[in-house]
Structure formats: structure tokens, C-alpha cells
Design a protein around this motif. Structure first.
Motif, PDB file in Angstrom:
ATOM      1  N   GLN A 227      -2.657  20.450  -7.944  1.00  9.11           N
ATOM      2  CA  GLN A 227      -2.750  19.047  -8.357  1.00  9.11           C
ATOM      3  C   GLN A 227      -3.089  18.148  -7.170  1.00  9.11           C
ATOM      4  O   GLN A 227      -3.839  17.174  -7.304  1.00  9.11           O
ATOM      5  N   LEU A 228      -2.573  18.472  -6.003  1.00 15.77           N
ATOM      6  CA  LEU A 228      -2.768  17.630  -4.828  1.00 15.77           C
ATOM      7  C   LEU A 228      -4.039  17.963  -4.058  1.00 15.77           C
ATOM      8  O   LEU A 228      -4.621  17.082  -3.403  1.00 15.77           O
ATOM      9  N   GLN A 229      -4.478  19.208  -4.120  1.00 17.03           N
ATOM     10  CA  GLN A 229      -5.643  19.615  -3.326  1.00 17.03           C
ATOM     11  C   GLN A 229      -6.314  20.815  -3.991  1.00 17.03           C
ATOM     12  O   GLN A 229      -5.721  21.885  -4.110  1.00 17.03           O
ATOM     13  N   PRO A 234      -9.229  16.540  -6.403  1.00 17.84           N
ATOM     14  CA  PRO A 234      -8.188  15.525  -6.202  1.00 17.84           C
ATOM     15  C   PRO A 234      -8.377  14.823  -4.850  1.00 17.84           C
ATOM     16  O   PRO A 234      -8.889  15.409  -3.883  1.00 17.84           O
ATOM     17  N   HIS A 235      -7.945  13.580  -4.801  1.00 17.08           N
ATOM     18  CA  HIS A 235      -7.927  12.801  -3.556  1.00 17.08           C
ATOM     19  C   HIS A 235      -6.486  12.345  -3.347  1.00 17.08           C
ATOM     20  O   HIS A 235      -5.976  11.524  -4.113  1.00 17.08           O
ATOM     21  N   THR A 236      -5.838  12.897  -2.331  1.00 21.43           N
ATOM     22  CA  THR A 236      -4.420  12.632  -2.112  1.00 21.43           C
ATOM     23  C   THR A 236      -4.214  12.059  -0.720  1.00 21.43           C
ATOM     24  O   THR A 236      -4.714  12.600   0.273  1.00 21.43           O
ATOM     25  N   SER A 251      -5.077  11.158  -6.922  1.00 21.17           N
ATOM     26  CA  SER A 251      -5.944  10.737  -8.023  1.00 21.17           C
ATOM     27  C   SER A 251      -7.177  11.628  -8.091  1.00 21.17           C
ATOM     28  O   SER A 251      -7.430  12.442  -7.193  1.00 21.17           O
ATOM     29  N   HIS A 252      -7.942  11.473  -9.159  1.00 26.01           N
ATOM     30  CA  HIS A 252      -9.221  12.169  -9.278  1.00 26.01           C
ATOM     31  C   HIS A 252     -10.198  11.257 -10.006  1.00 26.01           C
ATOM     32  O   HIS A 252      -9.802  10.336 -10.727  1.00 26.01           O
TER      33      HIS A 252
END
Length: 349
Positions: A227-229, A234-236, A251-252
Motif C-alpha cells: 500500500q505504501l510502496q 503509491p506516493h507516500t 496516495s495514488h
């Protein structure tokens, strides 16, 4: 002869099929997300490593005519965490509707949940669903409404051109002079992109953020890592203080079709340690917004819920939208107790 079995294609075929059917059916009347190859790979396939338990397809000979895709998920039910799935999205080609294909796909999904002792499946909708008779007969279905959205307009002029209705076009046109993009001035001190070494600390932050949730999505460590990478999807961003990660925003982006196309951003996760000041929480969100604007995003959205305090979002220029979103809860067994008034956490997709 229609055969229902595990989908045997890849992310490219899934993307091609879903978008072709959605656009031909709804594309002239409603805004739609484009599930491109990268998005389908992130959510459903993970380079061929994700399980295919709930990736179902209907074939007529070798021709794909329907799909029903859900992700295996760890879900919060009351104070328990249970196995289930998330993201029901049934799609049948226009040429094969009315032949009971959706019911066949749903029956197979139900069987697989029962075989795996999966307790429930969650979906998300912004419109009133009209389930076919099979769902009413075969699933114990509950609907939880009252979920609101937050929205931020980076480019109101683009949104006005893209909108289907005159009211929306007028709204975004009138909003243009009042937009104040103060996020551009945010200080980036202590804020940086997420790294894999941050996973343990981020897992703690997310676990604490989800503490009040009694119905919704939760994460295994592996699921949170994706979810994070995952590749470039994704952009975290994380906030680091005293050598420790104490905040994250993830977010994405999605291409959206309407009257033309635009890029929208979906904020999936926002979590902070209790010690983080209001000003630093706002800075982290604003730095993430700087990155969204740099990537050409026209608007951003997120669901109201844990980790999205009203004061923080209002100060950052986000606008609350009506509480029209709903969570569908489908249960393979009929004696499952659901919270009467749940605190819900889910994803906007």
C-alpha cells in the motif's frame, strides 16, 4: 457454454476488459476511473505474486465475457480481525447481459469464501446499488451509509471543462477566484519520501490510527508494504522527528474520464503520532499536495474517517462533500453479527 473459473489473464488484459466495458456502458453519462495496467497490477496481481482466490472470470470458449474481482483482505469486525475480501466489481460485456453470468460469478465467489472460511467481503459505492436477485437470495447483505468525502481542487478550470452537469461547471467556474493554494508555501523540513526501512514504524502509526475502527479494512505487514510502496504507483511521504517516523500520508493517482480526461489523486492513508503538532500535521499533508500539483493532478479526494480530522483538512483548503458514500457488506454466512453503528474505514476505489 459459459464457464466460470479463475481469471487466467494478466494486468494488461484485466485493464483492457474492464475499461472497455465500463466506457461503452457508462462513459457518456458519468465520470469513470481508468484502471490502467499499473493500477490493476498494484491492486490485483503484484507482478503475478498476488493470490488469485477471488479473481473470477466467465469465458465463452476462449473469449472473456465477464469478471468479478476482489482482493483477499484482512478485515476488522468489531474488535476482531478476520479473513475476507475487498472491492467487489462485477463486469459483464453488453453482448452477454441477461444470461445470468453475474449470478454465476457471484455463486462461485460465495463458494470460495465458504471454502476458505472467509467471513465477509466489503465493497464501496457512491450510488445506490441495485443487486440482482441472486445477491438478495444467496448473500446476507448489509449496507452502511453516511460516509462523506473530502475534495481539494487544484485546477478548478479543468474540472469545469471536464464535468458533465451545468451545475458542476458553474460551481467550479465560480470557485476559481477563491482558491488559495497555500500548500505551495509549506516548509519541507523533516519530510521526505517513504523508504522500506520505515515500514515498521508506519505499521505502528496505522495500527494506532485504526484502533477505533469496528468495520473495515486493516493490513497485514505485507499488505501495508504494498500500500505504501509498489513500483511507481503509491506516493507516500513521512514526517521524521528526532530520528523517528511520526507521520505519513499515502496516495495514488487515477486517470478519470468525463467530458475529456483529467488526473485525480486519492489519499488512502493519513496517520500521525499523538505527539505531532497540528502545524506539523498540516505541513506533511501540504508537502504531499505539493507533489500532487507537480505531477499535474487536477483534484484530490479522500474518505472521511479515522486519521482525517475536520480541522486539519479545513485549514488545508479541503472541502467536505455530502455523505452519499456507502459500504456494502456481504456475508457468506447468515449468523454473522455486525456492529450496529460501526466506525468504518475503507478505501476510495
Amino acid at each position: 457454454m459459459i464457464e466460470v473459473r479463475t481469471f487466467d489473464g494478466d494486468a494488461s488484459e484485466a485493464s483492457w476488459f474492464l475499461n472497455r466495458v465500463w466506457q461503452s456502458t457508462y462513459g457518456k453519462t458519468a465520470p469513470l476511473p481508468v484502471w490502467d495496467k499499473r493500477f490493476c497490477d498494484w491492486r490485483l496481481f503484484r507482478g503475478g505474486q498476488a493470490p488469485r482466490d477471488y479473481l473470477l472470470a466467465a469465458y465463452e470458449g476462449k473469449t472473456l465475457v465477464g469478471t468479478l474481482f476482489a482482493e483477499p483482505a484482512r478485515l476488522r469486525l468489531g474488535r476482531l480481525e478476520v479473513d475476507g475480501s475487498y472491492g467487489l466489481r462485477a463486469t459483464v460485456t453488453n453482448s452477454h447481459r441477461g444470461q445470468g453470468i453475474g449470478a454465476k460469478l457471484a455463486k462461485e465467489l460465495l463458494r470460495r469464501h465458504q471454502d476458505r472460511a472467509a467471513r465477509l467481503t466489503l465493497g464501496f459505492t457512491t450510488a445506490e446499488p441495485r443487486p440482482p436477485g441472486f445477491w438478495r437470495r444467496s448473500w446476507n447483505t448489509r449496507l452502511f451509509g453516511g460516509l462523506g468525502l473530502w475534495m481539494y481542487a487544484f485546477d478548478a478550470r479543468a474540472l469545469a471543462r471536464w464535468s458533465f452537469t451545468d451545475n458542476e461547471r458553474r460551481l467550479f467556474t465560480l470557485a476559481q477566484p477563491f482558491l488559495r493554494h497555500r500548500f505551495r508555501e509549506a516548509d519541507r523540513e523533516g519530510i521526505r519520501p517513504y523508504q522500506l526501512a520505515d515500514l515498521g514504524r508506519c505499521a505502528t502509526l496505522v495500527h494506532d490510527m485504526l484502533r477505533p475502527v469496528t468495520l473495515g479494512y486493516t493490513y497485514t505487514t505485507e499488505q501495508l508494504a504494498a500500500q505504501l510502496q509498489y513500483r511507481d504507483v503509491p506516493h507516500t511521504f513521512v514526517l521524521e522527528q528526532d530520528g523517528e517516523v511520526r507521520g505519513l500520508v499515502s496516495s495514488h493517482s487515477l486517470l478519470m474520464t468525463g467530458v475529456g480526461e483529467l488526473t485525480a489523486e486519492v489519499v488512502d492513508l493519513m496517520a500521525f503520532h499523538d505527539s505531532v503538532s497540528t502545524q506539523d500535521r498540516q505541513r506533511l499533508l501540504q508537502v504531499a499536495m505539493q507533489d500532487m500539483e507537480r505531477r499535474g493532478v487536477a483534484c484530490a479526494g479522500m474518505l472521511r474517517g479515522p486519521g482525517t480530522p475536520v480541522s486539519l483538512l479545513c485549514r488545508s483548503g479541503w472541502v467536505p462533500l455530502p455523505r452519499r458514500a456507502k459500504v456494502t457488506c456481504l456475508m457468506p454466512i447468515c449468523d454473522l453479527d455486525l456492529p450496529a453503528d460501526p466506525c468504518v474505514f475503507t478505501h476510495l476505489r
